[in-house]
Motif scaffolding. Structure first.
Motif, PDB file in Angstrom:
ATOM      1  N   CYS A 192      13.109   0.586  -4.726  1.00  9.28           N
ATOM      2  CA  CYS A 192      14.186   1.027  -3.832  1.00  9.28           C
ATOM      3  C   CYS A 192      13.690   2.104  -2.869  1.00  9.28           C
ATOM      4  CB  CYS A 192      15.378   1.541  -4.643  1.00  9.28           C
ATOM      5  SG  CYS A 192      16.253   0.216  -5.496  1.00  9.28           S
ATOM      6  N   HIS A 193      12.839   2.987  -3.391  1.00 10.39           N
ATOM      7  CA  HIS A 193      12.246   3.995  -2.510  1.00 10.39           C
ATOM      8  C   HIS A 193      11.382   3.336  -1.443  1.00 10.39           C
ATOM      9  CE1 HIS A 193      13.164   8.082  -3.996  1.00 10.39           C
ATOM     10  NE2 HIS A 193      13.446   7.459  -5.125  1.00 10.39           N
ATOM     11  N   ALA A 194      10.560   2.391  -1.888  1.00  7.85           N
ATOM     12  CA  ALA A 194       9.605   1.759  -0.967  1.00  7.85           C
ATOM     13  C   ALA A 194      10.311   0.997   0.149  1.00  7.85           C
ATOM     14  CB  ALA A 194       8.683   0.826  -1.748  1.00  7.85           C
ATOM     15  N   HIS A 195      11.495   0.450  -0.156  1.00 12.35           N
ATOM     16  CA  HIS A 195      12.164  -0.409   0.831  1.00 12.35           C
ATOM     17  C   HIS A 195      13.476   0.188   1.335  1.00 12.35           C
ATOM     18  CE1 HIS A 195       9.442  -3.869   0.316  1.00 12.35           C
ATOM     19  NE2 HIS A 195       9.315  -3.430  -0.920  1.00 12.35           N
ATOM     20  N   SER A 196      13.714   1.483   1.078  1.00 10.81           N
ATOM     21  CA  SER A 196      14.959   2.133   1.498  1.00 10.81           C
ATOM     22  C   SER A 196      16.188   1.358   1.055  1.00 10.81           C
ATOM     23  CB  SER A 196      14.987   2.303   3.017  1.00 10.81           C
ATOM     24  OG  SER A 196      14.235   3.414   3.394  1.00 10.81           O
ATOM     25  N   LEU A 197      16.276   1.146  -0.246  1.00 13.66           N
ATOM     26  CA  LEU A 197      17.436   0.448  -0.798  1.00 13.66           C
ATOM     27  C   LEU A 197      18.205   1.375  -1.738  1.00 13.66           C
ATOM     28  CD1 LEU A 197      15.649  -2.883  -1.898  1.00 13.66           C
ATOM     29  CD2 LEU A 197      16.706  -2.356   0.337  1.00 13.66           C
ATOM     30  N   TYR A 198      19.500   1.130  -1.831  1.00 15.59           N
ATOM     31  CA  TYR A 198      20.274   1.808  -2.868  1.00 15.59           C
ATOM     32  C   TYR A 198      20.062   1.091  -4.195  1.00 15.59           C
ATOM     33  CZ  TYR A 198      22.906   4.101   0.879  1.00 15.59           C
ATOM     34  OH  TYR A 198      23.270   4.842   1.961  1.00 15.59           O
ATOM     35  N   LEU A 199      20.096   1.864  -5.268  1.00 14.43           N
ATOM     36  CA  LEU A 199      20.099   1.281  -6.604  1.00 14.43           C
ATOM     37  C   LEU A 199      21.495   1.509  -7.193  1.00 14.43           C
ATOM     38  CD1 LEU A 199      18.698  -0.108  -8.972  1.00 14.43           C
ATOM     39  CD2 LEU A 199      17.945   2.146  -9.765  1.00 14.43           C
ATOM     40  N   LEU A 200      22.274   0.433  -7.262  1.00 10.20           N
ATOM     41  CA  LEU A 200      23.608   0.521  -7.859  1.00 10.20           C
ATOM     42  C   LEU A 200      23.470   0.186  -9.338  1.00 10.20           C
ATOM     43  CD1 LEU A 200      25.560  -1.479  -5.091  1.00 10.20           C
ATOM     44  CD2 LEU A 200      24.785   0.907  -5.064  1.00 10.20           C
ATOM     45  N   SER A 201      23.911   1.091 -10.183  1.00  6.78           N
ATOM     46  CA  SER A 201      23.700   0.922 -11.623  1.00  6.78           C
ATOM     47  C   SER A 201      25.047   0.916 -12.340  1.00  6.78           C
ATOM     48  CB  SER A 201      22.807   2.055 -12.139  1.00  6.78           C
ATOM     49  OG  SER A 201      22.546   1.878 -13.514  1.00  6.78           O
ATOM     50  N   VAL A 230      28.116   3.190 -11.344  1.00 10.74           N
ATOM     51  CA  VAL A 230      29.508   2.842 -11.583  1.00 10.74           C
ATOM     52  C   VAL A 230      29.715   2.826 -13.083  1.00 10.74           C
ATOM     53  CG1 VAL A 230      29.624   1.540  -9.423  1.00 10.74           C
ATOM     54  CG2 VAL A 230      29.248   0.313 -11.545  1.00 10.74           C
ATOM     55  N   ASP A 231      30.835   3.396 -13.475  1.00  7.48           N
ATOM     56  CA  ASP A 231      31.077   3.627 -14.887  1.00  7.48           C
ATOM     57  C   ASP A 231      32.545   3.321 -15.176  1.00  7.48           C
ATOM     58  OD1 ASP A 231      30.644   4.416 -17.501  1.00  7.48           O
ATOM     59  OD2 ASP A 231      30.547   6.556 -17.086  1.00  7.48           O
ATOM     60  N   THR A 232      32.890   3.285 -16.443  1.00  4.86           N
ATOM     61  CA  THR A 232      34.270   3.006 -16.845  1.00  4.86           C
ATOM     62  C   THR A 232      34.489   3.493 -18.262  1.00  4.86           C
ATOM     63  OG1 THR A 232      35.843   1.234 -17.348  1.00  4.86           O
ATOM     64  CG2 THR A 232      33.533   0.682 -17.556  1.00  4.86           C
TER      65      THR A 232
END
Lengths: 413, 413
Positions: A192-201, A230-232
Motif C-alpha cells: 500500500c505504501h509502494a502504490h499509494s493505496l489505502y489499507l481497509l481492515s 472498520v469494526d463492530t
C-alpha cells in the motif's frame, strides 16, 4: 417508463438469504433445521451491558454527536488502548454497525469507478457496498490448499492499475476464519505504501483468535496515513441487533471526510450506543468464556468435517467460520437439496454455498461456509446430518467410501 | 499521493453545525444559548414506549429481518391505515432513521448523474445524500412572499431534462413549515405521471399539521407506481436517537430493489425498533398534547417575529420551523455575531442561516430557520434576545424604528 436504477437492478440478493425460503418450507414441514449459514452468535448479549442500557436515565432520546457520544468514544478508545492500538477518542467515528463503517470508508477513500482489491473468498456483502458506492472490486484469489493465506504480493501487483485506490482485508476472515500473521500484514501494508493505496481492515472478529495473539493493521509501523479500520460490536458482544460499529483511522483527512458522511445521518443509534458503552467496560476476562466456547466449537467442527471422506477443511485460526470443500457437484444445489429432499431423524442443516464469496465466476462451487454459532450438542447433530447427507446426495463427486473403511463414519452411522 | 475521494472532499459540513463552535465558546463564557438551530424536540420520549423497550425479553440481541421485524411492520402498517394510507406490512422497509430511507430511495430510483428536482429552500442534508448517491440536485425556488407554496408547475417543467428521474418534496416542509394542499400534491404527481418521474415524499413531520388534516402523497389516486414515502419516528415520538425510519412504497419493483440495499446492512437497529413498535401502539390521542404544545409555540413564534420591525414571517401550517426574513446583511454573519459579540441579560440564541437550505447561490442570505423546539418560556426569552439583537446588530439593513413607535418593542425593552 419508470424503472429502478441500474445499480438497484445490479444489487445482489444477499448470499446468506438465498436458501432462506427453502429453510422456511422445511421448518413448516416440521423438520429441525440447524442454521449454520449465518454468523449470528447464540451467545447471550452481556446481561450487565443490557441492564446498563435499560437503566440509563433517558428522558428525551435525542440526537447525539455525529461521531457518537464522547463518553462512548472515550471508553472505546480505552478498549483499543488495552489491546495496544494507538487510538484516541478523536480517531473514532461510531457507525451504524460495521456495515456503515464499510460504506463510509468506500465513499471516503474511493471515487466512483475506482478499484478496490479484495482477496477472495470475501464477505459477500462487500459486493453490495461496492455497487452502492460505485466502486469496482478486483479479486485476488486465495486458496484452500494453504488455508486461504494471503496470496503472494505478485498476485496483487498484477492487478494494480491507475484506478486502484485501496486493498480491503477482513482479519480474521469472514468467510475463511484465516488470521493474517504480522508478516503478512506488514507485506500488504508495504504494498500500500509502494502504490499509494489505502489499507481497509475489517476487524469485526478481532476478539476471536484462538491460536495466537491478534495483530491489528493499526498496530503496524506506517499505519497512520494508510490504514482505515472498520469494526463492530456485533460479534464481540453478541449484539448484532444493536447496530453499533466504528470507523477508526489516524489519517486526519480521511477522518474529516468520513465524519462529513456521518453527519449526513445525524447520529448513530442511541440505545445501541448505551449498550456498547457498558460493554466496553467489561473486563478482559469477559472474552475468556466466549472464546473458549468458540474454540471448542472450532475444534469440534474441524474434527467432524475432516472425518468425513472427501471433505477438505483447513483449521482456521479465528472468527467462527470454516470454509470447507465438499465432495459434491454444486454446493448451492446441495444446500437446496438438504432443505428440500433430505432429513436425518427429522433434522437437516442450512449452509452458505461459497460461490457467494467468490467474485471470479465458477470458483467455490464445491465449497461451503459453515458458521459454528450453535451450541456443541446442536453443532454435533448438524454435522451428523451433514455426514449422512454427503453419503446420500445424488450429486456426490467422489466414490462413496467402502463400507467399514471409515471408522468415524462407522461409529456415527 | 493518498487523497480522499472527490465526493469526500465535496461533502458539505452540516449546515446545522457550522455555528456550533461559536455556541460552544459562548457557553464556555457562561452565556445561556437558546438552541433554535436544530429540530431536536424537547418533548419527552413516550415513557410507555421506553418502558416497553426496556422490559422486552431479549437474551440475544440478534439481527432481524432486513426490512425490520414482522411485528413492528404490522403495527406500523396499522398506524398508516388509521391515517387512511393504503399501506400493508409488505410495503414497508424499516430503515435506520429517515436518513437511510432517503439514501435507499436515491440509490434505488436514480443512477449516478441523474437529476433530482427539489423545491428550495430544502433540508440541507439532502445535498449530502445526493453527493453520496452521485445524484445531481436541480432546485426550483419557492418564495417567502406566498409562504413557500409549491412553485408553479411551469417552473418544474422548465428544468426537466432527459436525466430527470424524480422530484423530492418534504411535506410538511423542513425548513419552511409549509404544508402542501391536496391540490398541490395532485398537480405535482400529475407532473410525475406526465414525465415518468418518481415522487419522493419526505413525510417526517406528518403528525405536525396545525390548520388542516394532513394529506400523504400515498393517499393520492395514481400514487401506486410513482410515490416513495420516506418517514421516521424521530419527530413523531420525539425519538431522534432511536434512528428508526421507514421507506414505504406500493411499487413492487422499487420495493424489491430498495430491500436489496437494505440487506446490505443486514437489519435496522433492534432496540430502536422495540421502542418504535411500542410507540406505534400509542392511542391517537397521544399526539393531541404534543400537537397542541407545538401549535401554541408556532403561534407564539409567529406573533413575536411579526412584531419585530423589518422581520417577515409566514405562518407555517406544520412541522416545527419557521423560515423568516431578517433585516440583516447576512444571517450567517449575524448568527456568528449573536454568539460571539452579543448577549442580553447574559443570554443569546443560535439559529440556522438559510443559505444552507438554498442551492441557488446568493439566496437565503437574509433568511433564517428557527426551530420552535423549546418550551414557551425559553422560546419567549430567545425571541426577546433576538429582538434586542436586531436593534443592536451593526449589519442591520433597514433603518431602526423611531423610539416609541413600536409598542411591542416598547413593552419588552
Amino acid at each position: 417508463m419508470l424503472e429502478v436504477s441500474q445499480r438497484g437492478q445490479n444489487m445482489p440478493v444477499s448470499p446468506f438469504r438465498k436458501l432462506a425460503p427453502y429453510a422456511e418450507a422445511a421448518r413448516l414441514q416440521g423438520k429441525i433445521v440447524y442454521p449454520l449459514n449465518i454468523g449470528q452468535p447464540d451467545i447471550e448479549t452481556p446481561p450487565a451491558a443490557m441492564a446498563a442500557m435499560r437503566s440509563a436515565d433517558v428522558r428525551v432520546l435525542g440526537y447525539t454527536h455525529g461521531a457518537g457520544t464522547e463518553s462512548y468514544r472515550q471508553k472505546l478508545a480505552a478498549y483499543y488502548q488495552r489491546a495496544n492500538l494507538p487510538v484516541q477518542a478523536k480517531d473514532i467515528i461510531v457507525t451504524t454497525g460495521g456495515s456503515e463503517a464499510i460504506l463510509f470508508a468506500l465513499l471516503t477513500c474511493l471515487n466512483p469507478g475506482d478499484e478496490l482489491i479484495i482477496p477472495e473468498p470475501f464477505y459477500g456483502t462487500y459486493t453490495a457496498f461496492a455497487i452502492a458506492a460505485g466502486v469496482t472490486i478486483v479479486p485476488v484469489t486465495a486458496h484452500i490448499e494453504n488455508g486461504f493465506a494471503l496470496p503472494p504480493l505478485a498476485e496483487f501487483e498484477r492487478v494494480i492499475t491507475p484506478r486502484t485506490r485501496a486493498i480491503l482485508i477482513c482479519n480474521p476472515s469472514n468467510p475463511t476464519g484465516y488470521v493474517y500473521s504480522r508478516a503478512e500484514l506488514e507485506s500488504i501494508l508495504g504494498l500500500c505504501h509502494a502504490h499509494s493505496l489505502y489499507l481497509l481492515s475489517d476487524e469485526a472478529y478481532r476478539e476471536f483468535c484462538y491460536d495466537a495473539p491478534y495483530v491489528s493493521a493499526l498496530q503496524l509501523a506506517g499505519a497512520e496515513q494508510h490504514v482505515v479500520v472498520v469494526d463492530t460490536i456485533s460479534k464481540r458482544y453478541s449484539a448484532c441487533g444493536a447496530r453499533i460499529g466504528a470507523l477508526v483511522t489516524l489519517n486526519q483527512q480521511v477522518y474529516n471526510a468520513a465524519f462529513r458522511f456521518a453527519q449526513m445521518r445525524v447520529s448513530p443509534p442511541g440505545l445501541g450506543m448505551l449498550l456498547a458503552e457498558a460493554a466496553a467496560d467489561l473486563p478482559e476476562s469477559y472474552f475468556d468464556e466466549s472464546k473458549a466456547e468458540y474454540q471448542a466449537r472450532r475444534d469440534l467442527t474441524v474434527a467432524r468435517l475432516r472425518a468425513m471422506p472427501g471433505v477438505v477443511c483447513p483449521r482456521p485460526g479465528g472468527a467462527f467460520y470454516v470454509l470447507a470443500h465438499l465432495p459434491v457437484d454444486d454446493t448451492e444445489a446441495f444446500g437446496q437439496w438438504l432443505l428440500e429432499s433430505f432429513s436425518y431423524e427429522n433434522q437437516t442443516l442450512m449452509l452458505s454455498p461459497a460461490n457467494g464469496f467468490y467474485q471470479t465466476p465458477g470458483l467455490g462451487r464445491q465449497e461451503v461456509r459453515l458458521a459454528y454459532v450453535l451450541n456443541r450438542t446442536d453443532l454435533d447433530a448438524a454435522f451428523t446430518c451433514l455426514e449422512h447427507a454427503l453419503l446420500a446426495y445424488p450429486g456426490r463427486t467422489e466414490p462413496l467410501p467402502a463400507a467399514g473403511t471409515n471408522t468415524t463414519l462407522a461409529l456415527t452411522l
